[in-house]
Motif scaffolding. Structure first.
Motif, PDB file in Angstrom:
ATOM      1  N   UNK A   1      13.177  -0.193   4.113  1.00  0.00           N
ATOM      2  CA  UNK A   1      13.343   0.995   4.311  1.00  0.00           C
ATOM      3  C   UNK A   1      13.344   1.549   2.767  1.00  0.00           C
ATOM      4  N   UNK A   2      12.509   2.497   2.868  1.00  0.00           N
ATOM      5  CA  UNK A   2      12.342   3.107   0.996  1.00  0.00           C
ATOM      6  C   UNK A   2      13.469   4.384   1.254  1.00  0.00           C
TER       7      UNK A   2
ATOM      8  N   UNK B   1       0.873  -1.301  -0.032  1.00  0.00           N
ATOM      9  CA  UNK B   1       0.071  -0.032   0.186  1.00  0.00           C
ATOM     10  C   UNK B   1       0.771   1.162   0.137  1.00  0.00           C
ATOM     11  N   UNK B   2       1.881   1.011   0.825  1.00  0.00           N
ATOM     12  CA  UNK B   2       2.669   2.506   0.956  1.00  0.00           C
ATOM     13  C   UNK B   2       3.820   2.669  -0.389  1.00  0.00           C
TER      14      UNK B   2
ATOM     15  N   UNK C   1       7.017  11.043   6.781  1.00  0.00           N
ATOM     16  CA  UNK C   1       7.502   9.649   7.133  1.00  0.00           C
ATOM     17  C   UNK C   1       6.612   8.917   7.942  1.00  0.00           C
ATOM     18  N   UNK C   2       6.539   7.727   7.434  1.00  0.00           N
ATOM     19  CA  UNK C   2       5.566   6.617   8.407  1.00  0.00           C
ATOM     20  C   UNK C   2       6.653   5.555   8.808  1.00  0.00           C
ATOM     21  N   UNK C   3       6.627   5.255  10.012  1.00  0.00           N
ATOM     22  CA  UNK C   3       7.496   4.173  10.610  1.00  0.00           C
ATOM     23  C   UNK C   3       6.500   3.113  11.172  1.00  0.00           C
TER      24      UNK C   3
ATOM     25  N   UNK D   1       9.203   5.659   4.007  1.00  0.00           N
ATOM     26  CA  UNK D   1       8.414   4.678   5.139  1.00  0.00           C
ATOM     27  C   UNK D   1       9.627   3.652   5.576  1.00  0.00           C
ATOM     28  N   UNK D   2       9.449   3.022   6.763  1.00  0.00           N
ATOM     29  CA  UNK D   2      10.059   1.923   7.141  1.00  0.00           C
ATOM     30  C   UNK D   2       9.087   1.034   7.717  1.00  0.00           C
ATOM     31  N   UNK D   3       9.519  -0.347   7.726  1.00  0.00           N
ATOM     32  CA  UNK D   3       8.643  -1.393   8.427  1.00  0.00           C
ATOM     33  C   UNK D   3       9.677  -2.437   9.115  1.00  0.00           C
ATOM     34  N   UNK D   4       9.322  -2.695  10.285  1.00  0.00           N
ATOM     35  CA  UNK D   4      10.232  -3.544  11.130  1.00  0.00           C
ATOM     36  C   UNK D   4       9.283  -4.365  12.065  1.00  0.00           C
TER      37      UNK D   4
END
Length: 388
Positions: free
Chosen positions: A386-387, A252-253, A304-306, A266-269
């Protein structure tokens, strides 16, 4: 109607009450346990009655007299037990009400006691006859009739009380089942609202991009089709996993970054071992969509979205942090968040929550808390993306 999200509602117990048959009613009164109880009762009565004669008789003679007295009482006791068991089976078969059933029990107890007196005289032999001892035998008949009537009344009222409690249990079971069905319908309705809300906002972004840059619009549409192929089964499934929901949020992001460009990072962890943790589907994408729309969208420079997932005790905590406008906008009052809170309350009660707090130096932190049933071994490696 779609299937219910999240953990399946518990299956309520089957109805407690089973109609009593005549054979079951007879066996309920006349069985090994009650026969043993009658034997010990007769033994206690005989010993108590013959104990005073021990000083006048030799021990052997006294023991024989006591055994004969036990035998005579057992004739009355067992015959009377079979009689009141028969009375209860008749009352059950004919569905008699309380008064007729008790009256029938008293009559059959009197008849059984009379038959027992005759049998006792016959077994005792020539030492006693009905004509010679009418008062004594009448006293025995009245005594055992009274005992049988009281015993039958006790059995009958106990069974009636058990049936009423079982019928009350049935009513509670039926009420719980109806409540569960209403909750399931409500959760399905809530998800039916969340899914179009999420999809319509995404399609609106595709349409806007098509109107400005058609080439990027076609590229974004291809990404959206790939995303929907993965997302639609999750929307209709009963349960999802943290790993699957993070993948959907990443897709989605990625689609939104194609529209927003450098305005979105954005980052996802996720903590190691949590990717298989169970969670309701489409909750995390709703939080991400809310952060983009109400947080980053109004800012010309974006933000930014984390997304972070970690364990805290027996709970799974998922945080969605944005550097958007914060609480100055109408945040947290939309359909998506309201319905998400309702879904969590319906599925987990107080064990789950969704809280919004102010970020630093600005923005909002959405914290989702879910009960952690245990993550599988498939998520041994932490997810991190991470983008640029």
């Amino acid at each position: 109607m779609s299937r219910m999200d999240g953990p399946t509602l518990p299956a309520w117990p089957a109805l407690c009450y089973r109609p009593l048959t005549a054979r079951m009613a007879f066996a309920r009164i006349f069985n090994l346990r009650t026969v043993a109880a009658v034997f010990y009762f007769c033994l206690a009565v005989a010993i108590g009655r013959m104990l005073m004669d021990l000083q006048y008789q030799a021990l052997g003679e006294w023991a024989m007299s006591t055994l004969r007295f036990v035998r005579q009482n057992l004739i009355s006791g067992l015959l009377l037990l079979a009689t009141i068991a028969l009375a209860d089976s008749v009352a059950t078969a004919r569905r008699l009400r309380r008064r007729p059933a008790l009256a029938a029990g008293v009559l059959l107890a009197a008849a059984g006691s009379a038959a027992a007196v005759v049998l006792r005289v016959w077994v005792y032999g020539s030492g006693i006859s009905l004509a010679e001892e009418p008062a004594y035998l009448t006293g025995i008949w009245l005594t055992w009739t009274l005992l049988g009537s009281l015993a039958y009344a006790l059995f009958y009222l106990t069974r009636e009380d058990e049936q009423q409690r079982q019928m009350l249990c049935d009513a509670e079971c039926a009420d719980q089942t109806l409540t569960a069905q209403m909750l399931q319908a409500r959760l399905s309705a809530l998800q039916a609202q969340i899914e179009p809300h999420f999809l319509f906002n995404t399609l609106a972004n595709v349409r806007r991009l098509y109107e400005t840059t058609p080439e990027r619009g076609r590229e974004m549409l291809s990404c959206l089709i790939a995303y929907l192929r993965a997302a639609l089964p999750s929307m209709r499934s009963a349960e999802s996993s943290l790993g699957r929901e993070l993948d959907l949020a990443r897709s989605f992001l990625t689609i939104l970054r194609m529209r927003m460009g450098e305005r979105l990072q954005f980052s996802i962890s996720a903590e190691a071992g949590l990717l298989d943790a169970a969670m309701p589907p489409m909750v995390l994408p709703t939080l991400v969509e809310n952060a983009v729309k109400h947080g980053l969208g109004p800012l010309p420079e974006g933000g930014r979205i984390d997304i972070r997932a970690h364990r805290r005790g027996d709970d799974l905590l998922i945080e969605v942090l944005d550097t958007g406008v914060g609480f100055t906008a109408a945040k947290g009052s939309g359909v998506g968040l309201a319905n998400t809170r309702s879904r969590l309350a319906g599925l987990y009660g107080s064990r789950a929550s969704l809280q919004l707090s102010a970020g630093a130096p600005r923005g909002v932190v959405a914290t989702l808390r879910l009960p952690l049933g245990g993550a599988g071994a498939a998520g041994d490696l932490a997810m991190s993306a991470r983008a640029a």
